[in-house]
Design a protein around this motif. Structure first.
Motif, PDB file in Angstrom:
ATOM      1  N   ALA A 313       0.825  -1.241   0.009  1.00 47.49           N
ATOM      2  CA  ALA A 313      -0.032   0.076   0.002  1.00 47.49           C
ATOM      3  C   ALA A 313       1.002   1.303  -0.071  1.00 47.49           C
ATOM      4  O   ALA A 313       0.593   2.401  -0.340  1.00 47.49           O
ATOM      5  CB  ALA A 313      -0.848   0.188   1.297  1.00 47.49           C
ATOM      6  N   LEU A 314       2.123   1.029   0.327  1.00 54.60           N
ATOM      7  CA  LEU A 314       2.970   2.361   0.313  1.00 54.60           C
ATOM      8  C   LEU A 314       3.293   2.795  -1.112  1.00 54.60           C
ATOM      9  O   LEU A 314       3.534   4.012  -1.166  1.00 54.60           O
ATOM     10  CB  LEU A 314       4.355   2.040   1.028  1.00 54.60           C
ATOM     11  CG  LEU A 314       4.306   1.618   2.497  1.00 54.60           C
ATOM     12  CD1 LEU A 314       5.803   1.068   2.726  1.00 54.60           C
ATOM     13  CD2 LEU A 314       3.808   2.894   3.501  1.00 54.60           C
ATOM     14  N   MET A 315       3.136   2.110  -2.063  1.00 58.56           N
ATOM     15  CA  MET A 315       3.277   2.680  -3.375  1.00 58.56           C
ATOM     16  C   MET A 315       2.230   3.461  -3.923  1.00 58.56           C
ATOM     17  O   MET A 315       2.743   4.723  -4.331  1.00 58.56           O
ATOM     18  CB  MET A 315       3.271   1.262  -4.316  1.00 58.56           C
ATOM     19  CG  MET A 315       4.376   0.479  -3.978  1.00 58.56           C
ATOM     20  SD  MET A 315       4.243  -1.474  -4.644  1.00 58.56           S
ATOM     21  CE  MET A 315       4.153  -1.100  -6.416  1.00 58.56           C
ATOM     22  N   LEU A 331       7.969  -1.568  -3.235  1.00 59.10           N
ATOM     23  CA  LEU A 331       8.538  -2.525  -4.165  1.00 59.10           C
ATOM     24  C   LEU A 331       9.295  -3.389  -3.461  1.00 59.10           C
ATOM     25  O   LEU A 331       9.653  -4.593  -3.932  1.00 59.10           O
ATOM     26  CB  LEU A 331       9.384  -1.700  -5.394  1.00 59.10           C
ATOM     27  CG  LEU A 331       8.293  -1.369  -6.462  1.00 59.10           C
ATOM     28  CD1 LEU A 331       9.342  -0.597  -7.310  1.00 59.10           C
ATOM     29  CD2 LEU A 331       7.724  -2.341  -7.190  1.00 59.10           C
ATOM     30  N   ALA A 332      10.391  -2.878  -2.508  1.00 59.37           N
ATOM     31  CA  ALA A 332      11.074  -3.756  -1.683  1.00 59.37           C
ATOM     32  C   ALA A 332      10.480  -5.172  -1.128  1.00 59.37           C
ATOM     33  O   ALA A 332      11.048  -6.245  -1.015  1.00 59.37           O
ATOM     34  CB  ALA A 332      11.932  -2.931  -0.897  1.00 59.37           C
ATOM     35  N   ALA A 392      -5.614   3.632  -9.922  1.00 55.33           N
ATOM     36  CA  ALA A 392      -5.082   2.575 -10.876  1.00 55.33           C
ATOM     37  C   ALA A 392      -4.102   1.633 -10.055  1.00 55.33           C
ATOM     38  O   ALA A 392      -4.064   0.356 -10.048  1.00 55.33           O
ATOM     39  CB  ALA A 392      -4.504   2.826 -12.341  1.00 55.33           C
ATOM     40  N   LEU A 393      -3.313   2.397  -9.303  1.00 53.88           N
ATOM     41  CA  LEU A 393      -2.084   1.540  -8.652  1.00 53.88           C
ATOM     42  C   LEU A 393      -2.854   0.807  -7.310  1.00 53.88           C
ATOM     43  O   LEU A 393      -2.358  -0.221  -6.830  1.00 53.88           O
ATOM     44  CB  LEU A 393      -0.932   2.647  -7.993  1.00 53.88           C
ATOM     45  CG  LEU A 393       0.100   2.968  -8.915  1.00 53.88           C
ATOM     46  CD1 LEU A 393       0.975   4.114  -8.389  1.00 53.88           C
ATOM     47  CD2 LEU A 393       0.803   1.743  -9.389  1.00 53.88           C
ATOM     48  N   TRP A 394      -3.717   1.546  -6.778  1.00 50.72           N
ATOM     49  CA  TRP A 394      -4.564   0.827  -5.695  1.00 50.72           C
ATOM     50  C   TRP A 394      -5.168  -0.552  -6.119  1.00 50.72           C
ATOM     51  O   TRP A 394      -4.799  -1.343  -5.538  1.00 50.72           O
ATOM     52  CB  TRP A 394      -5.701   1.789  -5.172  1.00 50.72           C
ATOM     53  CG  TRP A 394      -5.131   2.563  -4.043  1.00 50.72           C
ATOM     54  CD1 TRP A 394      -4.936   3.925  -4.269  1.00 50.72           C
ATOM     55  CD2 TRP A 394      -4.719   2.452  -2.832  1.00 50.72           C
ATOM     56  NE1 TRP A 394      -4.602   4.336  -3.095  1.00 50.72           N
ATOM     57  CE2 TRP A 394      -4.168   3.688  -2.021  1.00 50.72           C
ATOM     58  CE3 TRP A 394      -4.563   1.270  -2.068  1.00 50.72           C
ATOM     59  CZ2 TRP A 394      -3.921   3.882  -0.803  1.00 50.72           C
ATOM     60  CZ3 TRP A 394      -4.034   1.398  -0.718  1.00 50.72           C
ATOM     61  CH2 TRP A 394      -3.692   2.593  -0.024  1.00 50.72           C
ATOM     62  N   ILE A 395      -5.782  -0.577  -7.251  1.00 48.40           N
ATOM     63  CA  ILE A 395      -6.364  -1.718  -7.840  1.00 48.40           C
ATOM     64  C   ILE A 395      -5.452  -2.645  -7.997  1.00 48.40           C
ATOM     65  O   ILE A 395      -5.394  -3.910  -7.510  1.00 48.40           O
ATOM     66  CB  ILE A 395      -7.247  -1.234  -9.157  1.00 48.40           C
ATOM     67  CG1 ILE A 395      -8.279  -0.587  -8.735  1.00 48.40           C
ATOM     68  CG2 ILE A 395      -7.467  -2.861  -9.706  1.00 48.40           C
ATOM     69  CD1 ILE A 395      -8.924   0.004 -10.034  1.00 48.40           C
ATOM     70  N   CYS A 396      -4.092  -2.321  -8.486  1.00 49.16           N
ATOM     71  CA  CYS A 396      -3.051  -3.165  -8.964  1.00 49.16           C
ATOM     72  C   CYS A 396      -2.353  -3.755  -7.794  1.00 49.16           C
ATOM     73  O   CYS A 396      -2.172  -5.065  -7.568  1.00 49.16           O
ATOM     74  CB  CYS A 396      -2.009  -2.406  -9.845  1.00 49.16           C
ATOM     75  SG  CYS A 396      -2.511  -2.039 -11.471  1.00 49.16           S
ATOM     76  N   VAL A 397      -2.107  -2.980  -6.619  1.00 50.47           N
ATOM     77  CA  VAL A 397      -1.634  -3.636  -5.412  1.00 50.47           C
ATOM     78  C   VAL A 397      -2.399  -4.439  -4.738  1.00 50.47           C
ATOM     79  O   VAL A 397      -1.873  -5.473  -4.112  1.00 50.47           O
ATOM     80  CB  VAL A 397      -0.958  -2.506  -4.770  1.00 50.47           C
ATOM     81  CG1 VAL A 397       0.243  -1.762  -5.274  1.00 50.47           C
ATOM     82  CG2 VAL A 397      -1.959  -1.446  -4.015  1.00 50.47           C
TER      83      VAL A 397
END
Length: 421
Positions: A313-315, A331-332, A392-397
């Motif tokens: 979720a940090l992304m 990502l790490a 979009a990033l929320w859906i992806c992660v």
């Protein structure tokens, strides 16, 4: 008359991989190749977005074209890898990829570098990468002893993360110094060095090509899939990997654009983010063998997939300025998960698969697991264009974390170690 009893001497332990010239050559060449690949992983989207003025969707198409060959060519590549000398196939692929990478700065010097030209280079490079990857994953068990297989996979995976640590930063720095197109000279050189190290491996057993000449073409193509269907554990791993890859690539197709346009990060900062992300995988690779022994070779698979999820979720929570490094921390966490999961899963697959089928089984995994990647790239581009990059990033992660359900809700959760082959 007495019968003299002889006691069979216990087998001598195999030398460690640190004393294996062949493995060290492979490891060194692949480390250099991975650094070059990570450099181009940053410079390709930077070249498209910053130099060729590509849109969000056009940049995501580059990711789509890079991974589409896995969907189209994985099964034929498995059949080829089981029939030919795998080392020679890998050398040919490295030389071809070197030529493709070097064509980019040459085209730029000639004033002929366009987005369609870049699409062709990325697509053809993807075809050669499919052939190389299938041969590479099938050749390793012939190069190292069974007891060193997990350690070998861990070391090679650790090189990928070490490359992730330095490659993106180097790519971002080189792009700032000499421009994105000229940075491709370094990628071409990296593939050429990999080809040379493979040429120097002389004593590696070539193995016997599979006797597939008399097998109908369809049966030869689908032999790996048939084997996987008979292995319940492999099926669970396959479903988990496929789901994860789909959403990870949806993330990857928009992350550089997100950092450039939403977080206003400079090219060197983008490279630094990817380098920070590699720390997790590098640490996981260094401890993978030890963790597998302590947690169990089966248990580590679902623990590695489930535990780091909240950090993803940090992304989408990353902010401009130094807050962009939150993206690197997320990502790490994924890099650590991927290393532990992939090392254990790959070692299990290599152990239980008959050598004459290994190329086609690896190809079957690539066909499904990597075949969904171009679809994920299109999804990421579409979501980013329609909903905005951060939603979009929320859906992806969240989709990436959901992949762990396949292995958490499976018999793997009640096992400590895999059964013997």
């Amino acid at each position: 008359m007495t019968q003299q009893l002889t006691q069979e001497a216990p087998p001598l332990p195999r030398p460690s991989l640190w004393r294996s010239r062949n493995f060290l050559l492979l490891w060194g060449g692949q480390t250099v190749s991975e650094v070059g690949t990570r450099i181009s992983g940053v410079t390709v989207p930077l070249l498209a977005a910053a130099t060729l003025d590509a849109t969000v969707f056009q940049v995501s198409l580059l990711t789509f074209l890079a991974w589409l060959p896995y969907l189209l060519f994985s099964l034929p590549a498995g059949m080829v890898a089981d029939r030919v000398d795998q080392r020679r196939l890998m050398i040919a692929c490295d030389l071809g990829r070197a030529a493709l990478m070097l064509s980019v700065p040459v085209a730029a010097l000639a004033g002929a570098l366009t987005l369609p030209f870049l699409y062709v280079v990325v697509g053809l490079g993807g075809v050669l990468t499919v052939l190389f990857t299938v041969a590479y994953k099938s050749w390793l068990p012939r190069l190292v002893a069974d007891e060193h297989l997990l350690d070998g996979n861990a070391k090679l995976t650790m090189s990928q993360d070490a490359a992730e640590l330095v490659g993106p930063s180097l790519g971002g720095a080189l792009t700032g110094l000499v421009g994105a197109a000229r940075t491709f000279w370094s990628t071409g050189l990296a593939f050429a060095i990999s080809a040379v190290t493979l040429l120097l491996i002389r004593a590696a057993p070539a193995g016997q090509p599979a006797d597939t000449d008399r097998v109908p073409l369809r049966a030869a193509l689908t032999g790996g899939l048939a084997f996987v269907r008979r292995q319940p554990i492999l099926l669970k791993i396959l479903a988990c990997t496929t789901t994860s890859n789909f959403f990870v690539m949806a993330t990857g197709s928009i992350e550089v654009t997100f950092m450039l346009r939403e977080l206003h990060a400079s090219p060197p900062m983008v490279g630094l983010v990817f380098s920070v992300s590699a720390v997790g995988g590098l640490l996981a690779g260094a401890t993978a063998t030890r963790l597998a022994r302590r947690l169990g070779s089966a248990r580590i698979i679902w623990v590695a997939m489930a535990a780091p999820g909240p950090l993803y979720a940090l992304m989408p929570l990353a902010q401009p300025g130094w807050g962009v490094l939150l993206y690197g921390v997320g990502l790490a966490a994924f890099s650590a998960n991927a290393v532990l999961f992939n090392v254990a899963a790959m070692s299990y697959r290599q152990r239980i698969t008959p050598p004459e089928l290994l190329g086609r089984v690896n190809a079957a995994f690539l066909w499904i697991c990597f075949g969904v990647i171009p679809l994920g790239a299109l999804l990421g581009g579409a979501l980013g264009s329609q909903l905005g990059l951060r939603p979009a990033l929320w859906i992806c992660v969240l989709g990436t974390w959901s992949a762990s359900l396949f292995v958490v809700c499976s018999p793997l959760r009640r096992m400590r170690d895999f059964p013997p082959a």
